[in-house]
Design an enzyme around this catalytic site. Structure first.
Site, PDB file in Angstrom:
ATOM      1  N   TYR A 141       0.659  -0.734   0.308  1.00  0.00           N
ATOM      2  CA  TYR A 141       0.371  -0.541   0.179  1.00  0.00           C
ATOM      3  C   TYR A 141       1.193   1.186  -0.215  1.00  0.00           C
ATOM      4  O   TYR A 141       0.296   2.637  -1.009  1.00  0.00           O
ATOM      5  CB  TYR A 141      -0.827   0.403   1.396  1.00  0.00           C
ATOM      6  N   LYS A 192       3.333 -15.661   1.930  1.00  0.00           N
ATOM      7  CA  LYS A 192       3.472 -16.225   0.468  1.00  0.00           C
ATOM      8  C   LYS A 192       4.591 -16.555   0.372  1.00  0.00           C
ATOM      9  O   LYS A 192       5.625 -16.394  -0.485  1.00  0.00           O
ATOM     10  CB  LYS A 192       2.560 -15.099  -0.814  1.00  0.00           C
ATOM     11  N   ASP A 224      -3.353 -18.299  -0.113  1.00  0.00           N
ATOM     12  CA  ASP A 224      -3.907 -18.289  -1.057  1.00  0.00           C
ATOM     13  C   ASP A 224      -5.545 -19.730  -0.151  1.00  0.00           C
ATOM     14  O   ASP A 224      -6.533 -19.870   0.391  1.00  0.00           O
ATOM     15  CB  ASP A 224      -3.385 -19.282  -2.730  1.00  0.00           C
ATOM     16  N   ASP A 248      -6.490  -6.562   3.967  1.00  0.00           N
ATOM     17  CA  ASP A 248      -7.997  -6.010   3.481  1.00  0.00           C
ATOM     18  C   ASP A 248      -8.397  -7.507   3.082  1.00  0.00           C
ATOM     19  O   ASP A 248      -9.418  -7.213   3.433  1.00  0.00           O
ATOM     20  CB  ASP A 248      -6.836  -5.660   2.131  1.00  0.00           C
ATOM     21  N   ASP A 252     -12.711  -9.315   4.858  1.00  0.00           N
ATOM     22  CA  ASP A 252     -13.911  -8.778   4.124  1.00  0.00           C
ATOM     23  C   ASP A 252     -14.928 -10.453   3.820  1.00  0.00           C
ATOM     24  O   ASP A 252     -15.426 -10.425   4.413  1.00  0.00           O
ATOM     25  CB  ASP A 252     -13.591  -8.320   2.304  1.00  0.00           C
TER      26      ASP A 252
HETATM   27  C1  IPM Z   1     -10.379  -0.752   4.147  1.00  0.00           C
HETATM   28  C2  IPM Z   1     -10.344  -0.308   2.649  1.00  0.00           C
HETATM   29  C3  IPM Z   1      -9.063   0.579   2.069  1.00  0.00           C
HETATM   30  C4  IPM Z   1      -7.977  -0.624   2.113  1.00  0.00           C
HETATM   31  C5  IPM Z   1      -9.481   1.188   1.300  1.00  0.00           C
HETATM   32  C6  IPM Z   1     -10.441   2.332   1.189  1.00  0.00           C
HETATM   33  C7  IPM Z   1      -8.385   2.355   1.386  1.00  0.00           C
HETATM   34  O1  IPM Z   1     -11.031  -1.286   2.320  1.00  0.00           O
HETATM   35  O2  IPM Z   1     -10.558  -0.273   5.080  1.00  0.00           O
HETATM   36  O3  IPM Z   1     -10.559  -1.884   4.419  1.00  0.00           O
HETATM   37  O4  IPM Z   1      -7.973  -0.823   1.514  1.00  0.00           O
HETATM   38  O5  IPM Z   1      -7.341  -0.380   3.553  1.00  0.00           O
HETATM   39 MN    MN Z   2     -10.810  -3.312   2.551  1.00  0.00          MN
END
Ligand code: IPM
Ligand code: MN
Ligand code: NAD
Length: 359
Positions: A141, A192, A224, A248, A252
């Site tokens: 990042y 990885k 993975d 990240d 999710d």
């Molecule tokens: C998160 C988001 C952010 C990230 C983006 C919006 C910069 O997806 O907080 O998970 O990738 O960290």
């Molecule tokens: Mn995110």
């Protein structure tokens, strides 16, 4: 003395969900012994529209002088074609790096009331309680060099750099091991290392730091496989620690185990327990402005703020119990709704949490 919270609603549903979290803080101020002062600031696309920057100086100053930051979400269709340097997401990334919030805690907990709301089978997710520790201020990042360049043949080439210093890996490792010590003492480091040298070093440092925590059982998994294991048998995990980008993606994925991404809060911490608190989801432009967003992840982020930055474990537990109460009352926003539930909007869900707090 009162503590100060910077409130940064951001864009899209950020505005709606933060309004509910603020109701909760107002209630704790009025009816309980919380004593916080809130000051609003602009971040993301709305900040860009007003000031030309997704992270105006005034917002950064406010965030720096506050004891904690409450953030909604940033981004949206309107700003997608802007230069990457001024996109809303840069505002969030700037806050994380300027405040040195290197440790991102993302707890994926399944409330039993939502076991059937997950797209996974109930027995796969029931009892789920995972803590993902994501490195937040390094890795691909922020690595340099980065950009899009034009080659001799006029073809464009995009490039980013995955880069970690030992000290950056060490500090997140300590947070992860300390977290594991307070839980089931099992830590899985996700990398990885079979392909990327940078994460080969990551693994080496994790093993080295692990020697200081002999009680913690350290394991390693390629990313993975970790993604697959999270949906196959998520309860095998206690604490997971991983790089910025892997964290990240995996968080999710873990969110869906809990029924909805609208349920997963987060805390981004510096080395002195100062933190920024936000749901892990985004600004959800597809449902923004429709009173449909689930505010519980943001309200649960307030609980994390109370626990980690405001030193109020009692009130943190109170907020978490109020969330349980509304779930027991069968109140559900659309994302966690199943047949027979009582469907409510964002506002009504926020009001119900406040009402549950007052009981
Ligand atoms: C998160 C988001 C952010 C990230 C983006 C919006 C910069 O997806 O907080 O998970 O990738 O960290
Ligand atoms: Mn995110
Ligand atoms: P998103 O998390 O905003 O939305 C993904 C899906 O989940 C959408 O269908 C959305 O409606 C749903 N969803 C998200 N939060 C919800 C909630 N609280 N209640 C009910 N449903 C919810 O991810 P995206 O669509 O990939 O990104 C949209 C924008 O948000 C982008 O600009 C992205 O960069 C940004 N983003 C910001 C953050 C942040 O500010 N921390 C995090 C992720 C994405």
């Amino acid at each position: 003395m009162s503590k100060k919270i910077a409130v940064l609603p951001g864009d899209g549903i950020g505005i709606e969900i933060v309004a509910q979290a603020v109701k909760v803080l107002d209630c704790l101020n009025q009816d309980f012994d919380l004593n916080v002062e809130m000051e609003y600031g602009l971040v993301g696309g709305s900040a860009y529209d007003e000031t030309g920057s997704p992270l105006p100086e005034a917002t950064l100053k406010l965030a720096k002088e506050s004891d904690a930051v409450l953030l909604g979400a940033v981004g949206g269709y309107k700003w997608e074609s802007l230069d990457i340097a001024v996109r809303p997401e840069k505002g969030l990334l700037g806050l994380r790096s300027e405040l040195e919030l290197f440790a991102n805690l993302r707890p994926a907990i399944l409330y039993p009331q939502l076991a059937h709301a997950s797209t996974l089978k109930e027995d796969v997710v029931s009892g789920l309680d995972i803590m993902i520790v994501r490195e937040l201020t390094g890795g691909i990042y922020f690595g340099q060099p980065r950009g899009i360049r034009t080659l001799g043949n006029d073809e464009k080439q995009g490039f980013n750099t995955l880069i970690y210093k030992e000290s950056e890996i060490e500090r997140i490792a300590h947070v992860a091991f300390e977290t594991a010590m307070k839980r089931e003492k099992r830590l899985c480091s996700v990398d990885k290392a079979n392909v990327l040298e940078c994460t080969e070093l990551w693994r080496e440092v994790m093993i080295r730091v692990g020697k200081e925590y002999p009680e913690v059982e350290l394991s390693h998994m390629y990313v993975d496989n970790a993604a697959m294991q999270l949906v196959r048998a998520p309860k095998q995990f206690d604490v997971m620690v991983t790089t910025n980008m892997f964290g990240d993606i995996l968080s999710d994925c873990a969110a869906m185990l809990t029924g909805s991404i609208g349920m997963l809060p987060s805390a981004s911490m510096d080395k002195n327990q100062k933190g920024m608190y936000e749901p892990i989801h985004g600004s959800a432009p597809d449902i923004a402005g429709q009173d449909m967003a689930n505010p519980l992840a943001t309200i649960l982020s307030v609980a994390m703020m109370l626990r980690y930055s405001l030193g109020s474990e009692d009130l943190a537990v109170k907020v978490e119990q109020a969330v349980e109460t509304v779930l027991n009352q069968n109140l559900r926003t659309a994302d966690i709704y199943t047949d027979g539930d009582n469907k409510v909007g964002t506002e009504a869900m926020g009001d119900a949490v406040v009402a549950a707090l007052k009981v």
